[in-house]
Design a protein around this motif. Structure first.
Motif, mmCIF file in Angstrom:
data_model
loop_
_atom_site.group_PDB
_atom_site.id
_atom_site.type_symbol
_atom_site.label_atom_id
_atom_site.label_comp_id
_atom_site.label_asym_id
_atom_site.label_seq_id
_atom_site.Cartn_x
_atom_site.Cartn_y
_atom_site.Cartn_z
ATOM 1 N N ILE A 12 2.816 -67.676 -5.542
ATOM 2 C CA ILE A 12 3.872 -67.735 -6.709
ATOM 3 C C ILE A 12 5.222 -67.321 -6.278
ATOM 4 O O ILE A 12 6.181 -68.092 -6.453
ATOM 5 C CB ILE A 12 3.475 -67.059 -7.928
ATOM 6 C CG1 ILE A 12 2.042 -67.471 -8.394
ATOM 7 C CG2 ILE A 12 4.400 -67.151 -8.986
ATOM 8 C CD1 ILE A 12 2.042 -68.814 -9.095
ATOM 9 N N LYS A 13 5.358 -66.221 -5.687
ATOM 10 C CA LYS A 13 6.504 -65.842 -5.208
ATOM 11 C C LYS A 13 7.263 -66.689 -3.978
ATOM 12 O O LYS A 13 8.301 -66.884 -4.215
ATOM 13 C CB LYS A 13 6.373 -64.239 -4.575
ATOM 14 C CG LYS A 13 5.877 -63.225 -5.663
ATOM 15 C CD LYS A 13 5.844 -61.968 -4.802
ATOM 16 C CE LYS A 13 5.335 -60.609 -5.966
ATOM 17 N NZ LYS A 13 5.074 -59.414 -5.194
ATOM 18 N N PRO A 205 -2.811 -66.111 -11.140
ATOM 19 C CA PRO A 205 -1.746 -66.645 -10.943
ATOM 20 C C PRO A 205 -0.925 -67.540 -11.789
ATOM 21 O O PRO A 205 0.345 -67.597 -12.068
ATOM 22 C CB PRO A 205 -1.955 -67.062 -9.351
ATOM 23 C CG PRO A 205 -3.075 -66.393 -9.063
ATOM 24 C CD PRO A 205 -3.726 -66.355 -10.248
ATOM 25 N N TRP A 209 2.652 -67.506 -13.519
ATOM 26 C CA TRP A 209 3.552 -68.488 -13.498
ATOM 27 C C TRP A 209 4.151 -68.945 -14.947
ATOM 28 O O TRP A 209 5.333 -69.068 -14.933
ATOM 29 C CB TRP A 209 2.921 -69.655 -13.064
ATOM 30 C CG TRP A 209 3.898 -71.077 -12.857
ATOM 31 C CD1 TRP A 209 3.743 -72.206 -13.464
ATOM 32 C CD2 TRP A 209 4.850 -71.324 -12.070
ATOM 33 N NE1 TRP A 209 4.492 -73.219 -13.195
ATOM 34 C CE2 TRP A 209 5.425 -72.627 -12.295
ATOM 35 C CE3 TRP A 209 5.555 -70.363 -11.094
ATOM 36 C CZ2 TRP A 209 6.742 -73.120 -11.634
ATOM 37 C CZ3 TRP A 209 6.705 -71.097 -10.545
ATOM 38 C CH2 TRP A 209 7.222 -72.479 -10.752
ATOM 39 N N THR A 239 8.051 -75.881 -8.709
ATOM 40 C CA THR A 239 6.968 -76.290 -9.506
ATOM 41 C C THR A 239 6.283 -77.297 -8.438
ATOM 42 O O THR A 239 5.015 -77.418 -8.185
ATOM 43 C CB THR A 239 7.007 -77.252 -10.613
ATOM 44 O OG1 THR A 239 7.578 -76.261 -11.552
ATOM 45 C CG2 THR A 239 5.748 -78.028 -11.101
ATOM 46 N N LEU A 242 4.587 -75.056 -5.804
ATOM 47 C CA LEU A 242 3.468 -74.651 -6.313
ATOM 48 C C LEU A 242 2.173 -75.652 -6.306
ATOM 49 O O LEU A 242 1.155 -75.239 -5.715
ATOM 50 C CB LEU A 242 3.539 -74.252 -7.874
ATOM 51 C CG LEU A 242 2.525 -73.531 -8.514
ATOM 52 C CD1 LEU A 242 1.991 -72.388 -7.891
ATOM 53 C CD2 LEU A 242 2.637 -73.589 -9.922
#
Length: 248
Positions: A12-13, A205, A209, A239, A242
């Motif tokens: 995520i980071k 996660p 988010w 996004t 991700l």
């Protein structure tokens, strides 16, 4: 069916960092693609203040985020083209409208719009259930009702709880479905199912988010929505990254 990976908080980071890198590399494109957000936000605020639908100001602001995954298509395409070393000029980005999956993308976008309007209707019903049909006389009167009365506290509790359910539904069906449809011709049902599987496989996660998106949009909306000119493109680019981390 696309294969879903298990991801971590670090992913995520990394997605956020890569989203920021995309925005830093092409800020002009990003700002152009999302300039409508602050404008529409200001119109929403102007239409609501001083009118009988003042109680819907917060639901409109919160529900506005429900349409974000669809509105960020241009940002996904910019990130996709930059990732592949392709031309990222505006005409090339707009070529995404010729994607084989555009029909499915539009159908999913219409679905999000329906969810948005249902949310507004539900929010109105919750307000009426607590305060009746008498409109607030002014913004101070409205704030007094909501913040200092038992009915207002119930409105805050129930409204935020129901709003959370709407946000969770949109997150579940769209967190990777729009980037997936833009990237591959997989069809609407497989895209939605893949998004659901991605959330179920990575509850921690994905919850993080969703929290990051909610907090970022809230902070971006505070200075008359102009903060969204930075928040939205970064989240849109992130996004895409991700999606790359979640879907093989």
């Amino acid at each position: 069916m696309p294969v879903v990976r298990h991801i971590s908080v670090q992913d995520i980071k990394d997605a956020l960092k890569e989203g920021w890198d995309d925005f830093s590399a092409y800020p002009t494109h990003a700002i152009f693609l999302i300039v409508i957000y602050p404008v529409v936000g200001l119109f929403i605020g102007r239409a609501v203040f001083g009118s009988d639908i003042l109680p819907l100001l917060f639901p409109l602001m919160a529900g506005f985020a429900l349409l974000g995954p669809f509105a960020a298509l241009g940002l996904y395409e910019l990130s996709r083209r930059r990732e592949q070393g392709l031309d990222v000029s505006l005409p090339q980005i707009l070529e995404a409208r010729h994607s084989p999956s555009m029909g499915a993308i539009l159908m999913l976008g219409v679905g999000l719009m329906v969810i948005f309007f249902v949310w507004i209707a539900v929010a109105q019903a919750i307000y009426v259930a607590n305060f009746g049909y008498t409109p607030a006389a002014s913004m101070p009167d409205f704030l007094h009702r909501v913040l200092t009365t038992p009915a207002g506290w119930a409105l805050i509790l129930v409204g935020n709880g129901v709003g959370f359910l709407f946000a969770l539904m949109v997150l579940t069906i769209s967190v990777v479905s729009f980037p997936l449809l833009l990237d591959r011709d997989v069809g609407l049902a497989p895209a939605i199912l893949t998004s659901i599987r991605a959330v179920l496989a990575n509850p921690g996660p994905m919850a993080l988010w969703g929290l990051i998106v909610a907090v970022s949009l809230a902070l971006g909306s505070i200075p008359l929505f102009f903060g969204l000119a930075i928040v939205l493109p970064v989240l849109g680019h992130a996004t895409w990254h991700l999606y790359r981390k979640v879907v093989v």
